[in-house]
Motif scaffolding. Structure first.
Motif, PDB file in Angstrom:
ATOM      1  N   ALA A  57      27.402  15.312  38.447  1.00  9.86           N
ATOM      2  CA  ALA A  57      28.353  16.066  37.500  1.00  9.86           C
ATOM      3  C   ALA A  57      27.357  17.593  38.023  1.00  9.86           C
ATOM      4  CB  ALA A  57      27.230  15.409  36.062  1.00  9.86           C
ATOM      5  N   VAL A  58      25.865  17.532  38.514  1.00  6.56           N
ATOM      6  CA  VAL A  58      24.658  19.072  38.623  1.00  6.56           C
ATOM      7  C   VAL A  58      25.615  19.639  39.466  1.00  6.56           C
ATOM      8  CG1 VAL A  58      22.697  19.829  39.255  1.00  6.56           C
ATOM      9  CG2 VAL A  58      23.070  17.919  37.935  1.00  6.56           C
ATOM     10  N   ASN A  59      25.912  19.120  40.876  1.00  9.12           N
ATOM     11  CA  ASN A  59      26.881  19.235  41.627  1.00  9.12           C
ATOM     12  C   ASN A  59      28.056  20.147  41.714  1.00  9.12           C
ATOM     13  OD1 ASN A  59      24.368  19.049  43.580  1.00  9.12           O
ATOM     14  ND2 ASN A  59      25.904  16.780  44.169  1.00  9.12           N
ATOM     15  N   ALA A  60      29.036  19.905  40.139  1.00 11.51           N
ATOM     16  CA  ALA A  60      30.456  19.851  39.898  1.00 11.51           C
ATOM     17  C   ALA A  60      29.613  21.208  38.918  1.00 11.51           C
ATOM     18  CB  ALA A  60      30.641  18.621  39.567  1.00 11.51           C
ATOM     19  N   ALA A  61      29.158  21.416  38.542  1.00  6.78           N
ATOM     20  CA  ALA A  61      28.566  22.513  38.002  1.00  6.78           C
ATOM     21  C   ALA A  61      28.582  24.134  38.684  1.00  6.78           C
ATOM     22  CB  ALA A  61      26.835  22.577  36.769  1.00  6.78           C
ATOM     23  N   TYR A  62      28.401  23.987  40.034  1.00  7.24           N
ATOM     24  CA  TYR A  62      27.821  25.733  40.839  1.00  7.24           C
ATOM     25  C   TYR A  62      29.686  25.514  40.432  1.00  7.24           C
ATOM     26  CZ  TYR A  62      23.000  24.166  41.409  1.00  7.24           C
ATOM     27  OH  TYR A  62      22.196  24.710  41.712  1.00  7.24           O
ATOM     28  N   ASP A  63      30.993  25.055  40.647  1.00  8.66           N
ATOM     29  CA  ASP A  63      32.218  24.643  40.566  1.00  8.66           C
ATOM     30  C   ASP A  63      32.587  25.717  39.170  1.00  8.66           C
ATOM     31  OD1 ASP A  63      32.725  24.770  43.296  1.00  8.66           O
ATOM     32  OD2 ASP A  63      32.952  22.214  41.957  1.00  8.66           O
ATOM     33  N   HIS A  64      31.401  25.298  37.707  1.00  9.09           N
ATOM     34  CA  HIS A  64      32.112  25.517  37.022  1.00  9.09           C
ATOM     35  C   HIS A  64      30.348  26.549  36.701  1.00  9.09           C
ATOM     36  CE1 HIS A  64      35.933  24.180  37.246  1.00  9.09           C
ATOM     37  NE2 HIS A  64      35.010  23.487  37.593  1.00  9.09           N
ATOM     38  N   ARG A  65      29.610  27.592  36.456  1.00  8.79           N
ATOM     39  CA  ARG A  65      29.066  28.050  36.171  1.00  8.79           C
ATOM     40  C   ARG A  65      29.319  28.060  33.903  1.00  8.79           C
ATOM     41  NH1 ARG A  65      25.727  29.085  41.258  1.00  8.79           N
ATOM     42  NH2 ARG A  65      27.338  29.195  43.200  1.00  8.79           N
ATOM     43  N   PRO A  66      28.011  27.758  33.836  1.00  2.71           N
ATOM     44  CA  PRO A  66      27.741  28.058  32.566  1.00  2.71           C
ATOM     45  C   PRO A  66      27.644  29.965  32.255  1.00  2.71           C
ATOM     46  CG  PRO A  66      25.252  27.926  33.505  1.00  2.71           C
ATOM     47  CD  PRO A  66      26.128  27.681  34.382  1.00  2.71           C
ATOM     48  N   HIS A  67      28.524  29.948  30.857  1.00  4.81           N
ATOM     49  CA  HIS A  67      28.767  31.202  30.631  1.00  4.81           C
ATOM     50  C   HIS A  67      27.870  32.071  30.352  1.00  4.81           C
ATOM     51  CE1 HIS A  67      32.986  30.284  32.532  1.00  4.81           C
ATOM     52  NE2 HIS A  67      33.291  29.398  31.756  1.00  4.81           N
ATOM     53  N   SER A  68      27.288  31.378  29.525  1.00  3.44           N
ATOM     54  CA  SER A  68      26.612  32.379  28.744  1.00  3.44           C
ATOM     55  C   SER A  68      24.733  31.318  28.523  1.00  3.44           C
ATOM     56  CB  SER A  68      26.768  32.885  26.905  1.00  3.44           C
ATOM     57  OG  SER A  68      27.123  31.697  26.722  1.00  3.44           O
ATOM     58  N   THR A  69      23.283  31.993  28.051  1.00  2.00           N
ATOM     59  CA  THR A  69      22.439  31.525  27.527  1.00  2.00           C
ATOM     60  C   THR A  69      22.586  30.575  26.747  1.00  2.00           C
ATOM     61  OG1 THR A  69      21.967  33.134  26.304  1.00  2.00           O
ATOM     62  CG2 THR A  69      21.229  33.235  28.976  1.00  2.00           C
ATOM     63  N   GLU A  70      23.624  30.847  25.888  1.00  2.00           N
ATOM     64  CA  GLU A  70      24.523  29.761  24.515  1.00  2.00           C
ATOM     65  C   GLU A  70      24.258  28.751  25.035  1.00  2.00           C
ATOM     66  OE1 GLU A  70      27.040  28.900  20.960  1.00  2.00           O
ATOM     67  OE2 GLU A  70      27.778  29.592  22.712  1.00  2.00           O
ATOM     68  N   GLN A  71      25.000  28.285  25.908  1.00  2.00           N
ATOM     69  CA  GLN A  71      25.078  26.989  26.827  1.00  2.00           C
ATOM     70  C   GLN A  71      24.007  26.355  27.627  1.00  2.00           C
ATOM     71  OE1 GLN A  71      28.867  27.741  29.716  1.00  2.00           O
ATOM     72  NE2 GLN A  71      29.682  27.115  27.814  1.00  2.00           N
ATOM     73  N   THR A  72      22.382  27.773  28.137  1.00  6.95           N
ATOM     74  CA  THR A  72      21.748  26.582  28.263  1.00  6.95           C
ATOM     75  C   THR A  72      20.666  26.414  27.336  1.00  6.95           C
ATOM     76  OG1 THR A  72      21.246  28.732  29.772  1.00  6.95           O
ATOM     77  CG2 THR A  72      22.234  27.890  30.835  1.00  6.95           C
ATOM     78  N   ILE A  73      20.891  27.051  26.193  1.00 12.29           N
ATOM     79  CA  ILE A  73      20.302  26.904  25.619  1.00 12.29           C
ATOM     80  C   ILE A  73      20.465  25.597  24.427  1.00 12.29           C
ATOM     81  CG2 ILE A  73      18.850  27.563  22.780  1.00 12.29           C
ATOM     82  CD1 ILE A  73      19.355  30.881  23.964  1.00 12.29           C
ATOM     83  N   ASN A 125      20.613  17.601  31.370  1.00 14.43           N
ATOM     84  CA  ASN A 125      21.357  16.262  30.363  1.00 14.43           C
ATOM     85  C   ASN A 125      22.894  16.392  31.245  1.00 14.43           C
ATOM     86  OD1 ASN A 125      24.355  17.793  28.481  1.00 14.43           O
ATOM     87  ND2 ASN A 125      22.593  17.122  27.134  1.00 14.43           N
ATOM     88  N   LEU A 126      23.048  17.542  32.566  1.00 17.39           N
ATOM     89  CA  LEU A 126      24.343  17.488  33.527  1.00 17.39           C
ATOM     90  C   LEU A 126      23.810  16.340  34.461  1.00 17.39           C
ATOM     91  CD1 LEU A 126      24.450  20.799  34.738  1.00 17.39           C
ATOM     92  CD2 LEU A 126      26.391  19.537  33.443  1.00 17.39           C
ATOM     93  N   ARG A 127      22.750  15.237  34.722  1.00 21.35           N
ATOM     94  CA  ARG A 127      22.490  14.304  35.115  1.00 21.35           C
ATOM     95  C   ARG A 127      22.520  13.301  34.144  1.00 21.35           C
ATOM     96  NH1 ARG A 127      16.996  12.326  38.369  1.00 21.35           N
ATOM     97  NH2 ARG A 127      17.813  10.821  39.953  1.00 21.35           N
ATOM     98  N   GLN A 128      22.267  13.562  33.053  1.00 20.85           N
ATOM     99  CA  GLN A 128      22.327  11.881  32.291  1.00 20.85           C
ATOM    100  C   GLN A 128      24.185  11.902  32.211  1.00 20.85           C
ATOM    101  OE1 GLN A 128      19.325  10.871  32.538  1.00 20.85           O
ATOM    102  NE2 GLN A 128      19.272  10.823  30.051  1.00 20.85           N
ATOM    103  N   ARG A 129      24.674  12.935  32.213  1.00 23.36           N
ATOM    104  CA  ARG A 129      25.847  12.544  31.673  1.00 23.36           C
ATOM    105  C   ARG A 129      27.209  12.068  33.499  1.00 23.36           C
ATOM    106  NH1 ARG A 129      28.252  18.314  29.862  1.00 23.36           N
ATOM    107  NH2 ARG A 129      26.819  19.152  28.479  1.00 23.36           N
ATOM    108  N   GLY A 130      26.306  12.543  34.268  1.00 21.53           N
ATOM    109  CA  GLY A 130      27.099  12.283  35.327  1.00 21.53           C
ATOM    110  C   GLY A 130      26.237  11.831  36.859  1.00 21.53           C
ATOM    111  N   GLY A 131      25.556  12.275  36.981  1.00 22.79           N
ATOM    112  CA  GLY A 131      24.498  11.339  38.077  1.00 22.79           C
ATOM    113  C   GLY A 131      24.399  13.244  38.572  1.00 22.79           C
ATOM    114  N   TRP A 132      23.672  13.356  39.965  1.00 23.11           N
ATOM    115  CA  TRP A 132      23.817  14.531  40.101  1.00 23.11           C
ATOM    116  C   TRP A 132      24.998  15.289  41.403  1.00 23.11           C
ATOM    117  CZ3 TRP A 132      19.616  16.998  40.519  1.00 23.11           C
ATOM    118  CH2 TRP A 132      18.527  16.164  40.014  1.00 23.11           C
TER     119      TRP A 132
END
Length: 470
Positions: free
Chosen positions: A282-298, A273-280
């Motif tokens: 966006a995935v790399n950027a997520a490491y600076d703003h990691r998900p806060h709960s499993t609600e966000q990954t579900i 989903n992240l890659r669809q939003r903004g390529g790799w």
């Protein structure tokens, strides 16, 4: 870490294979592809290009030269897919499952107080009853399910082989190499609560599993075909035959497994989903703003905006009951904890069925858990040693009062239908399970968007563990 599941209920993780197009052309007049480049570059590692043929036969195990070639080319292929360069080489060791169990990679000595606290953490979601020890359940789970792991402290990958001769599953190797790549570029984040830890692993394990899936798609296509995504295929070293191997050991607690497996199930879809939003990027950027709960990954659409609601549990104990003196005396189990509780006790409807999403192995959604906004679990004890008594308070907030009511009604019904609870006082929400591994008293209070579950050995002790608000 990558797990391989033997149980039919969970099935082995999906593996679909792959390869790729030529690396970037020459950048100097003195060098021409496919010769070794003068400097390191994406898709080339330790003398091997990502699309180079290698002579590797695992039928009699791997010798040193074969292992070196397989690791180097797999590193080059992981780079090619992930778009990140390895900054240093990665050591790979292959050990037997018996040696892995003896190493006790995931366990070490804990205090008796921590162990007692830990028991309550997993009793609260009704996964491990008083007839089993949580530490033994996890030992059985990890001892038979782990196919490999990456150790950040030693910068080393360890592959667990079930064969008599050392063999490496290409998907396991690719997966663990992504973890090494993550360590070199982003590092790993600590976590105070289990739900937060699962959320972080939804990114890290999701990233590794996602690359693994893309890798296997290319292998499945073969060198002269393309994948369903249009990527050129690769020739790949055949996967070892695991039919003769056996994980052995004690049966796995399927509830605990389902809980720790959530990042592997939902993480790849989250990363896709992240890659669809903004390529790799966006995935790399997520490491600076990691998900806060499993609600966000579900529910990837809830990342990054859906925040965790604060949940407070005032200490209202009496008659000698008290909280544990451990480093983190409270816990958060997240939406995954709620879902697995209902699923494990056969009250999740269609939840945990095989997902229709090609990047999500299982579905972790159930109506009573879907409105989760935050939770706080507090184990309590009275006394110590063999005469100690235990209980807990689990306070859960939901997005609305109606969703809190849905959860409370489902929880009460589950206690009665699945665990044999008897109603003591319906208006006060008091129930008692007379026998079995979860034989205890329960009080279920709902106030607006908040539900509080209080557990004690007897009905009379419920107020001592946590007196209801006046």
């Amino acid at each position: 870490m990558r797990t391989a599941v033997a149980a039919v209920l969970f099935a082995a993780m999906l593996v679909l294979a792959g390869c790729s197009a030529p690396a970037a052309g020459p950048t100097t007049a003195e060098w021409a592809y496919p010769d070794d480049p003068p400097t390191d570059r994406l898709g080339w590692e330790a003398g091997y290009w990502y699309n180079e043929s290698i002579a590797v036969n695992q039928s009699d195990g791997l010798d040193a030269a074969e292992r070196e070639a397989l690791v180097a080319r797999t590193m080059a292929r992981v780079e090619r897919i992930r778009g990140l360069e390895f900054r240093e080489s990665v050591s790979v060791e292959v050990i037997s499952r018996a040696e892995y169990r003896n190493r006790s990679v995931f366990g070490h000595e804990r205090s008796a107080e921590y162990e007692a606290w830990h028991e309550q953490v997993w009793e609260a979601p009704l996964l491990v009853g008083e007839d089993r020890a949580v530490s033994e359940e996890f030992d059985a789970l990890y001892g038979g399910a782990v196919a490999g792991y990456y150790s950040p402290s030693s910068d080393q990958i360890v592959i667990v082989s079930d064969a008599d001769e050392p063999q490496i599953h290409r998907a396991t190797l690719a997966h663990e190499l992504v973890h090494a790549l993550q360590d070199q570029h982003f590092g790993f984040a600590g976590s105070r609560y289990r739900d937060l830890g699962l959320a972080h692993r939804g990114l890290t394990e999701g990233d590794a599993r996602y690359v693994e899936i893309l890798y296997e798609r290319r292998c499945a296509a073969g060198a002269n075909e393309t994948t369903e995504d249009g990527d050129p295929g690769w020739n790949c070293v055949p996967r070892p035959d695991r039919s003769g191997g056996s994980s052995g050991g004690e049966p796995v607690n399927s509830g605990l497994f389902a809980y720790i497996y959530q990042p592997y199930a939902d993480g790849p879809a989250f990363v896709h989903n992240l890659r669809q939003r903004g390529g790799w990027e966006a995935v790399n950027a997520a490491y600076d703003h990691r998900p806060h709960s499993t609600e966000q990954t579900i529910h990837p659409d809830r990342y990054p905006d859906e925040q965790v609601a604060f949940v407070e549990v005032p200490d209202r104990t009496s008659d000698g009951w008290e909280r544990f003196e451990v480093n983190t005396p409270t816990e958060r189990l997240g939406e995954t904890g709620l879902f697995v509780m209902f699923w494990y006790n056969d009250y999740a409807g269609d939840g945990y069925r095989t997902s229709d999403d090609p990047f999500s192995a299982y579905n972790y959604t159930a109506a009573p858990a879907d409105g989760w906004a935050g939770d706080r679990l507090v184990p309590y004890h009275k006394g110590t040693g063999e005469d100690a008594e235990y209980g807990y308070v689990w306070a859960i907030r939901f997005d609305s009062a109606s969703e809190a009511d849905e959860f409370a009604r489902a929880y009460r019904t589950m206690l009665q239908l699945r665990l044999g609870a008897r109603t003591v006082d319906a208006r006060a929400g008091i129930y008692r399970i007379p026998d079995g591994p979860f034989a205890d008293a329960f009080r279920v209070d709902r106030d607006g968007d908040r539900v509080v579950i209080t557990n004690a050995p007897t009905v009379d002790q419920l107020t001592d563990v946590h007196a209801p608000p006046e």
